[in-house]
Scaffold this active site. Structure first.
Site, PDB file in Angstrom:
ATOM      1  N   HIS A  40       0.826  -1.208   0.000  1.00 51.59           N
ATOM      2  CA  HIS A  40       0.000   0.000   0.000  1.00 51.59           C
ATOM      3  C   HIS A  40       0.861   1.258   0.000  1.00 51.59           C
ATOM      4  O   HIS A  40       0.535   2.252  -0.669  1.00 51.59           O
ATOM      5  CB  HIS A  40      -0.916  -0.031   1.229  1.00 51.59           C
ATOM      6  CG  HIS A  40      -1.723   1.206   1.403  1.00 51.59           C
ATOM      7  ND1 HIS A  40      -1.414   2.158   2.353  1.00 51.59           N
ATOM      8  CD2 HIS A  40      -2.829   1.665   0.753  1.00 51.59           C
ATOM      9  CE1 HIS A  40      -2.301   3.142   2.281  1.00 51.59           C
ATOM     10  NE2 HIS A  40      -3.163   2.871   1.320  1.00 51.59           N
ATOM     11  N   GLU A  43       2.028   1.859  -3.460  1.00 51.58           N
ATOM     12  CA  GLU A  43       0.898   2.348  -4.263  1.00 51.58           C
ATOM     13  C   GLU A  43       0.745   3.859  -4.108  1.00 51.58           C
ATOM     14  O   GLU A  43       0.489   4.582  -5.073  1.00 51.58           O
ATOM     15  CB  GLU A  43      -0.380   1.624  -3.833  1.00 51.58           C
ATOM     16  CG  GLU A  43      -1.643   2.115  -4.527  1.00 51.58           C
ATOM     17  CD  GLU A  43      -2.800   2.338  -3.572  1.00 51.58           C
ATOM     18  OE1 GLU A  43      -3.353   3.456  -3.572  1.00 51.58           O
ATOM     19  OE2 GLU A  43      -3.142   1.395  -2.831  1.00 51.58           O
ATOM     20  N   HIS A  44       0.906   4.369  -2.894  1.00 52.99           N
ATOM     21  CA  HIS A  44       0.853   5.811  -2.652  1.00 52.99           C
ATOM     22  C   HIS A  44       2.046   6.522  -3.263  1.00 52.99           C
ATOM     23  O   HIS A  44       1.914   7.570  -3.904  1.00 52.99           O
ATOM     24  CB  HIS A  44       0.866   6.079  -1.145  1.00 52.99           C
ATOM     25  CG  HIS A  44      -0.485   6.101  -0.507  1.00 52.99           C
ATOM     26  ND1 HIS A  44      -0.967   7.180   0.198  1.00 52.99           N
ATOM     27  CD2 HIS A  44      -1.461   5.170  -0.459  1.00 52.99           C
ATOM     28  CE1 HIS A  44      -2.170   6.913   0.666  1.00 52.99           C
ATOM     29  NE2 HIS A  44      -2.496   5.691   0.277  1.00 52.99           N
ATOM     30  N   GLU A 120      -4.106   8.108   7.364  1.00 59.00           N
ATOM     31  CA  GLU A 120      -5.084   7.151   6.834  1.00 59.00           C
ATOM     32  C   GLU A 120      -5.313   6.013   7.834  1.00 59.00           C
ATOM     33  O   GLU A 120      -6.445   5.565   8.033  1.00 59.00           O
ATOM     34  CB  GLU A 120      -4.593   6.593   5.496  1.00 59.00           C
ATOM     35  CG  GLU A 120      -5.600   5.708   4.789  1.00 59.00           C
ATOM     36  CD  GLU A 120      -5.121   5.218   3.435  1.00 59.00           C
ATOM     37  OE1 GLU A 120      -5.883   4.477   2.778  1.00 59.00           O
ATOM     38  OE2 GLU A 120      -3.988   5.553   3.026  1.00 59.00           O
TER      39      GLU A 120
END
Length: 409
Positions: A40, A43-44, A120
Site C-alpha cells: 500500500h 501504491e501511494h 489514513e
C-alpha cells in the site's frame, strides 16, 4: 510479451471511454512481518514523483483531459488505473508507465507520504465499521499475513526504511507478475504497440507467498471500545476463487444477507429491530476464502443477533432452499453482475483478476449459465461442507459483556 508481461483487452464498441489497469500480482499477503503495509505504501508513493513528472504534474496529467487516475491495494493484488476518452489512450498509458516504471521513490517523498499513510491508518482506527474487519481478519487468520491490515501499522510505517522498500520493489515489481488490462473503445493492436513502447519492467515473477492456513486462529476475539454500538463479525472458511462451485457461496451469502429482502435483514432488523446494518458476504482468495456476516447492534442485543445468525446458518445445512427462494437470489446475483458489466472499469477489473486467479477468461454468459445450473441440493451440500462451526471465528468491537459468549471462548 517476451519478458512475461501480459496484455489483455476487451473491445466495447458502444462506449467512448477506455479503462486501463496495470495489475501487479502483489498485495499485503506477500509481505514479511517487517514489511507490513509496504504494498500500500508503494501504491501511494509512485504518485509523488517520477523521472518525468512531479506530484502535481502526475495529479493533473489525466484530470486536465477529463480522465481519472487512481490505484488500490488488496491482500493479493495492487492495481493502478486510468479511465479516459478513447482519443487519450496514448496519454493514459504514458502516465501509467511513468508511475509504475519510473517512479523516483525518494527519501524525501517517503518521509512526506509516511505522514499521509499514518493519517489514513488513524482514520481507519476511528471508523469502527472499518476497524472491525481488520480485527476479524486477525482473529480468523491468526499469524498468517492474510490477517494483517493492508495499511500496516502506525509504528511499522514510521520505522520503514527506503532500503527495505527498494528491496520489496525489486522482488515484486517484475514483468512476469504484471498484467495490463483494458476495456472499452480500444484496438488491441494499438494497445499492444503502445505498451511495448512505454513499459519497461525487469523480467521475473513475484516470489511465492505462504499458503493460507489458520493454525493460530481465535474462536472469539473481544475488543472493548468506548463507542455507542458493538460491531460484530462472524466467519468460516470458504472457497478459493478457482473453485468451479464458487457461485454457490455467493448465492448463499445473497440469500442470508444480500439485501433488504434477505433472511438476516428481515429477521434481525425488520422483525426484531436488533440492528440497522447487517449483511453476509464471501471473500475469495487464491487458495482459500471467507464466508462472513457483519452487523452492528446495541451491546444488549449482540447475543440475540448472533443466535439468529447461527440458527439460519444451521438451517442451510439441514433444509434445502425452496425453488422460489433460489430463483430470487439467482436473479439478484445475475442482475448485479450484468449491471456491473455496463461499466468499462468493472470489465477491466474482471479481465485482470481472472488472469491472475484463473489464468483464463470466463465470460459473463458462462458465469450466468453456471448460476442457473445451481440446485437447492448443491447449496445444502456446500453448506454442510463449509459451514463448520468448529472453524468459526467471531470478533466484536465495542461495549460487550464477554460472558455473553462463554460457551464459545
Amino acid at each position: 510479451m517476451r519478458n512475461g508481461l501480459r496484455v489483455l483487452s476487451e473491445r466495447v464498441p458502444s462506449v467512448r471511454s477506455i479503462s486501463i489497469g496495470v495489475w501487479v500480482d502483489v498485495g499485503s499477503r506477500n509481505e514479511h512481518a517487517d514489511e507490513a503495509g509496504l504494498s500500500h505504501y508503494i501504491e501511494h508513493l509512485v504518485f509523488k514523483g517520477t523521472k518525468h513528472r512531479n506530484s502535481k504534474e502526475v495529479a493533473a496529467s489525466l484530470e486536465s483531459i477529463g480522465g481519472v487516475l487512481n490505484a488500490f491495494t488488496s491482500r493479493e493484488q495492487t492495481c493502478f488505473t486510468a479511465r479516459v476518452l478513447d482519443e487519450y489512450l496514448d496519454e493514459a498509458l504514458d502516465v501509467l508507465a511513468d508511475i509504475t516504471c519510473h517512479a523516483t521513490l525518494t527519501q524525501a517523498n517517503m518521509n512526506r507520504e509516511k505522514q499521509v499513510i499514518c493519517e489514513e491508518i488513524k482514520e481507519s482506527l476511528d471508523s469502527p465499521m472499518d476497524r472491525i474487519h481488520d480485527l476479524f481478519a486477525e482473529a480468523f487468520w491468526g499469524d498468517h499475513p492474510l490477517g494483517k491490515p493492508i495499511l500496516g501499522t502506525y509504528d511499522g510505517i514510521q520505522a520503514m526504511t527506503r532500503g527495505k522498500l527498494m528491496k520489496y520493489v525489486d522482488r515484486n515489481y517484475r514483468a512476469g507478475s504484471i498484467v495490463i488490462a483494458a476495456s472499452g473503445s480500444i484496438s488491441h493492436a494499438r494497445l499492444l504497440k503502445l505498451v511495448r513502447e512505454k513499459f519497461t519492467f525487469p523480467t521475473g515473477t513475484v516470489e511465492p507467498f505462504a499458503p493460507a492456513n489458520r493454525d493460530n486462529f481465535r474462536k472469539l476475539a473481544v475488543f472493548p471500545a468506548d463507542i455507542a454500538q458493538t460491531h460484530f463479525c462472524l466467519g468460516l472458511p470458504g472457497m478459493s476463487f478457482d473453485d468451479p462451485r464458487k457461485m454457490i457461496p455467493m448465492l448463499m451469502a445473497s440469500y442470508l444477507g444480500g439485501g433488504m429482502s434477505s433472511v438476516l435483514f428481515q429477521k434481525i432488523r425488520e422483525d426484531r429491530g436488533l440492528a440497522y446494518t447487517v449483511y453476509a458476504y464471501h471473500d475469495f482468495f487464491r487458495d482459500s476464502g471467507i464466508f462472513g456476516v457483519y452487523l452492528g447492534t446495541d451491546k444488549h442485543n449482540v447475543r440475540k443477533a448472533y443466535d439468529v445468525t447461527l440458527a439460519e446458518l444451521r438451517k442451510m445445512k439441514k433444509k434445502t432452499l425452496s425453488s422460489g427462494d433460489l430463483e430470487q437470489v439467482k436473479a439478484q446475483i445475475k442482475g448485479h453482475l450484468t449491471l456491473g458489466m455496463e461499466g468499462t472499469s468493472n470489465r477491466m477489473s474482471r479481465l485482470g483478476r481472472q488472469e491472475f486467479m484463473l489464468g483464463t477468461y470466463v465470460s459473463l454468459e458462462e458465469t450466468l449459465k453456471a448460476i442457473d445450473k445451481v440446485t437447492p441440493a448443491e447449496i445444502r451440500d456446500v453448506a454442510n461442507e463449509y459451514l463448520d462451526e468448529s472453524q468459526m471465528s467471531i470478533a466484536t468491537l465495542g461495549p460487550i459483556d464477554p460472558k455473553e459468549f462463554d460457551d464459545i471462548a
